[in-house]
Design a protein around this motif. Structure first.
Motif, PDB file in Angstrom:
ATOM      1  N   GLN A 101       0.826  -1.200   0.000  1.00  0.00           N
ATOM      2  CA  GLN A 101       0.000   0.000   0.000  1.00  0.00           C
ATOM      3  C   GLN A 101       0.866   1.259   0.000  1.00  0.00           C
ATOM      4  N   ILE A 105       1.079   4.338  -2.900  1.00  0.00           N
ATOM      5  CA  ILE A 105       1.019   5.774  -2.621  1.00  0.00           C
ATOM      6  C   ILE A 105       2.181   6.497  -3.290  1.00  0.00           C
ATOM      7  N   ARG A 110      -2.511   6.413  -5.662  1.00  0.00           N
ATOM      8  CA  ARG A 110      -3.215   6.551  -4.392  1.00  0.00           C
ATOM      9  C   ARG A 110      -4.726   6.441  -4.544  1.00  0.00           C
ATOM     10  N   LEU A 143      -5.760   8.707   5.841  1.00  0.00           N
ATOM     11  CA  LEU A 143      -5.093   8.757   4.543  1.00  0.00           C
ATOM     12  C   LEU A 143      -5.568   9.955   3.727  1.00  0.00           C
ATOM     13  N   PHE A 147      -3.417  13.172   2.271  1.00  0.00           N
ATOM     14  CA  PHE A 147      -3.483  13.641   0.885  1.00  0.00           C
ATOM     15  C   PHE A 147      -3.920  15.098   0.817  1.00  0.00           C
TER      16      PHE A 147
END
Length: 156
Positions: A101, A105, A110, A143, A147
């Protein structure tokens, strides 16, 4: 004109329990699995990894030992990568998933990762695994916050 500073690179090693390093000389790691960079702001890279480590715990121990590391007790490491005698293959599967994962990213995929987490969260809710759905929902929220902060830094 050029100064004496070098750009930072993110290295993921090719080991049983992959480790993540920030380096200025990526060619010194022959066992690297993935290499991302160059990054012009090493401080921002370190802060991003610090935030992502809370969401996707990974090991930074240089060698295995007999006790769990401090990062395990802080929730930043899954713990099975530290011990010399690993007897938890299910946890190591989760560790590999965390590393994959993180690779998504940093490789720019993502949105794919967010969609996968949303799908897994819905599936957990449908199978009435509510604890797992809550954990996934929390990861998604954290997450998306990372971002959003990255977008603010980009525009500033």
């Amino acid at each position: 004109m050029r100064d004496d500073k070098q750009y930072a690179y993110l290295i993921i090693t090719r080991e049983l329990f992959s480790r993540i390093f920030i380096t200025h000389q990526p060619r010194l790691f022959p066992e690297r699995r993935s290499e991302f960079g160059p990054f012009t702001d090493a401080t921002a890279l370190k802060q991003t990894l610090k935030l992502l480590r809370r969401i996707f715990p990974f090991c930074t121990c240089k060698q295995t030992h007999h006790r769990y590391c401090l990062n395990y007790h802080l929730g930043k490491c899954l713990g099975d990568c530290c011990l010399k005698q690993t007897a938890a293959p299910a946890i190591s599967k989760l560790y590999r998933k965390n590393i994959q994962q993180l690779e998504k990213i940093f490789s720019g995929r993502r949105l794919v990762l967010v969609k996968q987490l949303q799908k897994a969260m819905r599936r957990a809710g449908q199978t009435q695994a509510f604890e797992q759905a809550i954990v996934l929902q929390k990861k998604l929220g954290q997450l998306q916050q990372v971002f959003a902060n990255a977008q603010i830094i980009k525009t500033a």
